[in-house]
Design a protein around this motif. Structure first.
Motif: not given
Length: 175
Positions: A17-32
């Motif tokens: 993986y790249k060390p880049d953080a995942i934007p909250d809006e994307l991570l929140n969609r995965v969680l949803e």
């Protein structure tokens, strides 16, 4: 809109993986997506621990690697985040429900261009004293929840691997 079958055929486990953080809006969609997964009798007893704090992701990854028999190995492959799926100790469908949640999150992450790897030993990692401390730091009672498994998640470093040919003879019919 992305075709679901094509999405599933192209989803692969990412182990760099790249060390880049995942934007909250994307991570929140995965969680949803995980929250909308089917669970036994609609109980919705599965919880998800989102860890994006780098030192905690690495610590848990090394705990998991140690359980693999690989001391000093990060079982989350350097992913910037991990989603840990847990279920109540008294839930008879805990493992099945947790797997359903992980499957939903895998598909959504892929649709968003994120790489994932389903990492096992969720139960064992949270049975360790260090794993129990991580749960407690998030307000989760380790006596009430068991770890199911983990989803390492981030942006793939390098090309996504190609799917292996599917083994024949895996579908049977009664008509």
């Amino acid at each position: 809109m992305q075709d679901i079958l094509e999405l599933l055929k192209n989803r692969r486990s990412i182990r760099s993986y790249k060390p880049d953080a995942i934007p909250d809006e994307l991570l929140n969609r995965v969680l949803e997506a995980g929250l909308y997964a089917p669970t036994g009798m609609g109980r919705q007893e599965v919880i998800i621990l989102k860890i994006t704090k780098e030192e905690v992701v690495r610590k848990l990854g090394y705990i998991n690697g140690e359980l693999m028999g690989k001391s000093g190995f990060d079982a989350f492959y350097g992913a910037p985040a991990v989603l840990c799926v847990l279920a109540g100790t008294d839930v008879p469908t805990a493992v099945f429900d947790g797997c359903s949640v992980i499957s939903g999150m895998l598909a959504e992450a892929t649709s968003l261009g994120l790489g994932t790897c389903w990492v096992h030993r969720g139960r064992e990692q949270f049975e360790t004293p260090e794993g129990q401390k991580i749960l407690q730091s998030a307000g989760i009672d380790p006596a009430r929840y068991i770890g199911i498994d983990n989803l390492a998640i981030g942006y793939a470093e390098g090309p996504v691997p190609k799917a292996a040919p599917r083994k024949p003879g895996r579908i049977f019919s009664i008509e």
